[in-house]
Design a protein around this motif. Structure first.
Motif, mmCIF file in Angstrom:
data_model
loop_
_atom_site.group_PDB
_atom_site.id
_atom_site.type_symbol
_atom_site.label_atom_id
_atom_site.label_comp_id
_atom_site.label_asym_id
_atom_site.label_seq_id
_atom_site.Cartn_x
_atom_site.Cartn_y
_atom_site.Cartn_z
ATOM 1 N N ALA A 1 38.515 15.896 46.299
ATOM 2 C CA ALA A 1 39.291 16.013 47.536
ATOM 3 C C ALA A 1 40.516 16.907 47.342
ATOM 4 O O ALA A 1 41.071 17.005 46.255
ATOM 5 C CB ALA A 1 39.750 14.626 47.973
ATOM 6 N N SER A 2 40.912 17.574 48.420
ATOM 7 C CA SER A 2 42.104 18.424 48.400
ATOM 8 C C SER A 2 42.522 18.720 49.829
ATOM 9 O O SER A 2 41.686 18.897 50.704
ATOM 10 C CB SER A 2 41.791 19.746 47.700
ATOM 11 O OG SER A 2 42.830 20.680 47.891
ATOM 12 N N THR A 3 43.822 18.768 50.052
ATOM 13 C CA THR A 3 44.339 19.293 51.317
ATOM 14 C C THR A 3 45.098 20.585 51.041
ATOM 15 O O THR A 3 44.714 21.668 51.496
ATOM 16 C CB THR A 3 45.293 18.278 51.998
ATOM 17 O OG1 THR A 3 44.559 17.088 52.264
ATOM 18 C CG2 THR A 3 45.848 18.840 53.301
ATOM 19 N N ARG A 4 46.185 20.463 50.261
ATOM 20 C CA ARG A 4 47.088 21.597 50.030
ATOM 21 C C ARG A 4 46.379 22.785 49.392
ATOM 22 O O ARG A 4 46.465 23.922 49.870
ATOM 23 C CB ARG A 4 48.233 21.164 49.099
ATOM 24 C CG ARG A 4 49.343 20.429 49.764
ATOM 25 C CD ARG A 4 49.925 19.421 48.792
ATOM 26 N NE ARG A 4 49.008 18.292 48.761
ATOM 27 C CZ ARG A 4 49.156 17.208 49.532
ATOM 28 N NH1 ARG A 4 50.238 17.076 50.232
ATOM 29 N NH2 ARG A 4 48.256 16.260 49.548
ATOM 30 N N THR A 5 45.683 22.541 48.287
ATOM 31 C CA THR A 5 45.120 23.648 47.507
ATOM 32 C C THR A 5 44.014 24.353 48.295
ATOM 33 O O THR A 5 43.988 25.583 48.386
ATOM 34 C CB THR A 5 44.585 23.117 46.158
ATOM 35 O OG1 THR A 5 45.589 22.291 45.570
ATOM 36 C CG2 THR A 5 44.243 24.249 45.222
ATOM 37 N N ARG A 23 37.602 23.511 42.163
ATOM 38 C CA ARG A 23 38.224 22.246 41.732
ATOM 39 C C ARG A 23 37.107 21.322 41.274
ATOM 40 O O ARG A 23 36.084 21.188 41.962
ATOM 41 C CB ARG A 23 39.002 21.589 42.870
ATOM 42 C CG ARG A 23 39.416 20.152 42.523
ATOM 43 C CD ARG A 23 40.405 19.568 43.469
ATOM 44 N NE ARG A 23 41.690 20.230 43.350
ATOM 45 C CZ ARG A 23 42.799 19.803 43.945
ATOM 46 N NH1 ARG A 23 42.765 18.718 44.687
ATOM 47 N NH2 ARG A 23 43.915 20.457 43.793
ATOM 48 N N HIS A 63 46.142 22.903 36.344
ATOM 49 C CA HIS A 63 46.129 23.240 37.770
ATOM 50 C C HIS A 63 47.076 24.443 37.886
ATOM 51 O O HIS A 63 48.224 24.327 38.303
ATOM 52 C CB HIS A 63 46.644 22.039 38.570
ATOM 53 C CG HIS A 63 46.460 22.120 40.045
ATOM 54 N ND1 HIS A 63 46.089 23.278 40.710
ATOM 55 C CD2 HIS A 63 46.625 21.179 41.017
ATOM 56 C CE1 HIS A 63 46.018 23.040 42.000
ATOM 57 N NE2 HIS A 63 46.332 21.776 42.217
ATOM 58 N N GLN A 105 49.092 25.447 41.018
ATOM 59 C CA GLN A 105 50.154 24.469 41.286
ATOM 60 C C GLN A 105 51.336 24.755 40.351
ATOM 61 O O GLN A 105 52.493 24.757 40.773
ATOM 62 C CB GLN A 105 49.634 23.049 41.058
ATOM 63 C CG GLN A 105 50.694 21.963 41.246
ATOM 64 C CD GLN A 105 51.126 21.769 42.687
ATOM 65 O OE1 GLN A 105 50.279 21.741 43.583
ATOM 66 N NE2 GLN A 105 52.431 21.636 42.933
ATOM 67 N N PRO A 132 54.028 17.319 43.535
ATOM 68 C CA PRO A 132 52.907 18.201 43.897
ATOM 69 C C PRO A 132 52.153 17.741 45.132
ATOM 70 O O PRO A 132 51.421 18.522 45.742
ATOM 71 C CB PRO A 132 52.005 18.140 42.657
ATOM 72 C CG PRO A 132 52.334 16.811 42.013
ATOM 73 C CD PRO A 132 53.794 16.585 42.277
ATOM 74 N N GLY A 133 52.311 16.448 45.503
ATOM 75 C CA GLY A 133 51.534 15.882 46.591
ATOM 76 C C GLY A 133 50.113 15.602 46.125
ATOM 77 O O GLY A 133 49.663 16.192 45.140
ATOM 78 N N PRO A 134 49.392 14.745 46.817
ATOM 79 C CA PRO A 134 49.913 13.902 47.889
ATOM 80 C C PRO A 134 50.838 12.809 47.337
ATOM 81 O O PRO A 134 50.582 12.272 46.268
ATOM 82 C CB PRO A 134 48.641 13.289 48.513
ATOM 83 C CG PRO A 134 47.583 13.398 47.454
ATOM 84 C CD PRO A 134 47.942 14.558 46.582
HETATM 85 N N1 CP Z 1 48.864 19.347 44.771
HETATM 86 C C1 CP Z 1 47.547 19.334 45.062
HETATM 87 O O1 CP Z 1 46.710 19.795 44.282
HETATM 88 O O2 CP Z 1 47.266 18.803 46.281
HETATM 89 P P1 CP Z 1 45.793 18.690 46.920
HETATM 90 O O3 CP Z 1 45.037 17.688 46.090
HETATM 91 O O4 CP Z 1 46.021 18.243 48.340
HETATM 92 O O5 CP Z 1 45.153 20.050 46.832
#
Ligand code: CP
Length: 330
Positions: free
Chosen positions: A74-78, A127, A155, A158, A283-285
């Motif tokens: 899962a990922s949002t930002r990346t 990823r 990462h 990041q 780095p989130g989330p």
């Molecule tokens: N920081 C980071 O990798 O966030 P995501 O998992 O949302 O991509």
């Protein structure tokens, strides 16, 4: 989906394996990157950040290039920032959805990416939960491979966006700066990339966290281990709280999230221990109320949303760098 399990890149921690891999068409980690290389990428990312702020029109730098986003976690930002960056540069973007593909029927990772390469994908953004999976793919393809986070290894984009964020706050100077990374160091690819980048640029890095989440021997990466959080925060230029990686954690490493928040969480009182211009990164989330109290996430010292914006700029720079290397090799 199955991986070819015998490949050495798939050791639990792929660190060190990529040190001799020079090809700039890939970005697999920051460990092997020298100061000049890091600064070149940050300079280019800075220009992209300025272009974003000035709402400049999209570029055509990646016109004719096909970028495949392959996210096996899962990922949002990346994922979204890579898509925005690739689009901003004029690339064609395809997203590979694991659940809806033939990987669900048992196709190997390598067969899957070879099929996609046969469709003329030029750059893969990958990823994967296995440390070393992007490096393994890179060894077998002509296409470029960008690591978007692999297991507990690295990462790198990041790490670069963290460096860009701090460089802007620190007015370009890393030497003599002090930062504390707090939390789940053991499972954090974000921590590994940040440590490599920050150390290469001259910052002093301290790590802190529950003993079960700070790996033995981490000092070999050039960091100091703090036995307690609050003394370590006194006067530092930044603190980076790391997410508790529950998906990579064995049972019993943490008593409770409440206890973690009390001992290792960053709240307003702890932020006051930093240098008066010190900033808070994550780095989130974010698990609000666990790694950071909600008022710190949204507070004056937080640069968390700036990190997100810088993520698009860094990914523009990295995609352009890899595409240039591919063009030179052609
Ligand atoms: N920081 C980071 O990798 O966030 P995501 O998992 O949302 O991509």
């Amino acid at each position: 989906m199955t991986l070819t399990h015998a490949h050495p890149a798939l050791a639990p921690n792929g660190a060190g394996r990529f040190a001799a891999r020079p090809a700039a068409r890939h970005l697999l980690g920051l460990e092997a990157m020298d100061r000049d290389d890091l600064l070149r990428i940050l300079d280019e990312a800075e220009r992209w950040r300025e272009a974003m702020d000035a709402r400049e029109p999209d570029s055509r730098e990646l016109a004719g290039i096909t970028v495949c986003l392959g996210f096996f976690e899962a990922s949002t930002r990346t994922r979204v920032s890579f898509e925005l960056a690739a689009t901003r540069l004029g690339a064609r973007v395809v997203t590979f959805s694991v659940g809806e593909s033939s990987t669900a029927k048992g196709e190997t990772l390598l067969d899957t990416v070879r099929v996609l390469e046969a469709m003329r994908v030029d750059l893969f953004v990958v990823r994967h939960p296995a440390s070393g999976a992007p490096g393994y793919i890179a060894d077998h393809l002509h296409a470029g491979v960008i690591n978007a986070g692999d297991g507990q290894h690295e990462h790198p984009t990041q790490g670069l966006l963290d460096l860009l964020t701090l460089r802007r706050v620190w007015k370009g100077r890393f030497e003599g700066r002090r930062i504390v990374l707090v939390g789940d160091i053991a499972h954090s690819r974000v921590a590994r990339s940040a440590i490599h980048g920050l150390r290469t640029l001259g910052a002093h890095v301290t790590v802190a966290g529950p003993p079960t989440l700070v790996p033995a021997g981490i000092e070999a990466l050039g960091v100091t281990v703090a036995p307690a959080l609050e003394p370590a925060l006194e006067g530092v230029d930044a603190v980076m709280a790391l997410r508790l990686q529950r998906e990579r954690m064995e049972q019993g490493l943490l008593a409770s999230t409440g206890e973690y928040a009390r001992e290792w969480g960053i709240d307003a009182k702890r932020v006051r221990l930093l240098h008066e211009e010190g900033v808070v990164l994550h780095p989130g989330p974010v698990n609000r109320g666990v790694e950071l109290s909600p008022d710190v996430v949204d507070g004056q010292r937080s640069v968390i949303f700036d990190q997100v914006t810088n993520g698009v700029a860094v990914r523009c720079a990295v995609l352009a760098r890899c595409a240039r290397a591919l063009a030179e090799a052609a």
